[in-house]
Scaffold this active site. Structure first.
Site, PDB file in Angstrom:
ATOM      1  CE  LYS A  14      -2.081  -1.164   3.861  1.00 68.20           C
ATOM      2  NZ  LYS A  14      -1.528  -2.504   4.172  1.00 68.20           N
ATOM      3  NE  ARG A  89      -4.194  -1.338  10.343  1.00 63.69           N
ATOM      4  CZ  ARG A  89      -3.207  -0.879   9.569  1.00 63.69           C
ATOM      5  NH1 ARG A  89      -3.305   0.280   8.972  1.00 63.69           N
ATOM      6  NH2 ARG A  89      -2.127  -1.612   9.400  1.00 63.69           N
ATOM      7  NE  ARG A 128       7.390  -2.770   6.043  1.00 64.43           N
ATOM      8  CZ  ARG A 128       6.087  -2.530   5.916  1.00 64.43           C
ATOM      9  NH1 ARG A 128       5.617  -1.948   4.830  1.00 64.43           N
ATOM     10  NH2 ARG A 128       5.248  -2.882   6.868  1.00 64.43           N
ATOM     11  NE  ARG A 134       6.523  -0.533  10.154  1.00 60.98           N
ATOM     12  CZ  ARG A 134       5.435  -0.551   9.385  1.00 60.98           C
ATOM     13  NH1 ARG A 134       5.431   0.096   8.246  1.00 60.98           N
ATOM     14  NH2 ARG A 134       4.372  -1.220   9.777  1.00 60.98           N
ATOM     15  NE  ARG A 146       2.191  -5.269  11.178  1.00 54.52           N
ATOM     16  CZ  ARG A 146       3.216  -4.980  10.385  1.00 54.52           C
ATOM     17  NH1 ARG A 146       4.403  -5.516  10.606  1.00 54.52           N
ATOM     18  NH2 ARG A 146       3.050  -4.161   9.379  1.00 54.52           N
TER      19      ARG A 146
END
Ligand code: UDP
Ligand code: MG
Length: 197
Positions: A14, A89, A128, A134, A146
């Site tokens: 996204k 969400r 990532r 993160r 998640r």
């Protein structure tokens, strides 16, 4: 006007695609994940509340993100449109977004859903995590949580937007350029009556 919801599970691409699309269609890119990470970095009260929730892979309260979005809508009164990335969400967030947009004389033109298989998502997020720093990308069990939270709380939005006649499914696997092209083709086919406000 063009107000798009870019949708998909964590790791669907996204954020990456939103940057291309915002530029191509002159939209204001609103990523609630990015906004929350800035709040955390600045040490604000919101950031302090969000920090532990995010590191566990859970969702911050609806009221928190709705207020953040309302603030951005207030600050951008006369733009061509918005590109919502990672928001809404939950179903209550989608309802709140609809109500907020009505207040500003706007509506959601389409929800573009990037479809990517679970193993590919996990592989992308782990990759990532190596460079992003993160906390929620660096641990496999947080990543799996998640995806679980996405399946339970966020995936029901597919039916919400399908019932509104605004759900568009896009294959999110392949090269970045291919996926951008699929998204643009889809956006260019949105009927004019859904882009009028
Ligand atoms: N988050 C949230 N509400 C939002 C956006 C983000 O609770 O509206 C939290 C949630 O914990 C999520 C994390 O922030 O897992 C990262 O969100 P982001 O959208 O950046 O992650 P992505 O799904 O794009 O990987
Ligand atoms: Mg993102």
């Amino acid at each position: 006007m063009l107000n798009l919801v870019l949708f998909g599970p964590p790791g669907a691409g996204k954020g990456t695609q939103a940057a291309f699309l915002a530029k191509a269609y002159q939209l204001v890119h609103l990523s609630t994940g990015d906004i929350l990470r800035k709040e955390i970095a600045s040490g604000s009260a919101i950031g302090q509340m969000a920090k532990d929730i995010i590191s566990k892979g859970e969702l911050v309260p609806d009221s928190m993100v709705i207020n953040l979005i309302q603030d951005k809508l207030d600050k951008n009164p006369s733009v061509n449109g918005f590109l919502f990335d990672g928001f809404p969400r939950t179903v209550p967030q989608a309802e709140a977004l609809d109500n907020l947009l009505v207040h500003y004389g706007r509506n959601v033109s389409a929800m573009l859903s990037l479809e990517v298989g679970k193993e590919e998502l996990i592989a992308r997020l782990i990759k990532r995590g190596v460079t992003s720093g993160r906390s929620d990308d660096s641990n496999r069990s947080v990543i799996e949580n998640r995806i679980e939270v996405y399946n339970q709380k966020t995936a029901p939005l597919i039916n919400y937007y399908r019932n509104a006649g605004k759900y568009e499914s896009i294959n999110g696997e392949g090269s970045l350029e291919e996926i951008t092209k699929r998204l643009k083709t889809c956006i260019d086919q949105i009927p004019q009556n859904r882009k009028s406000r």
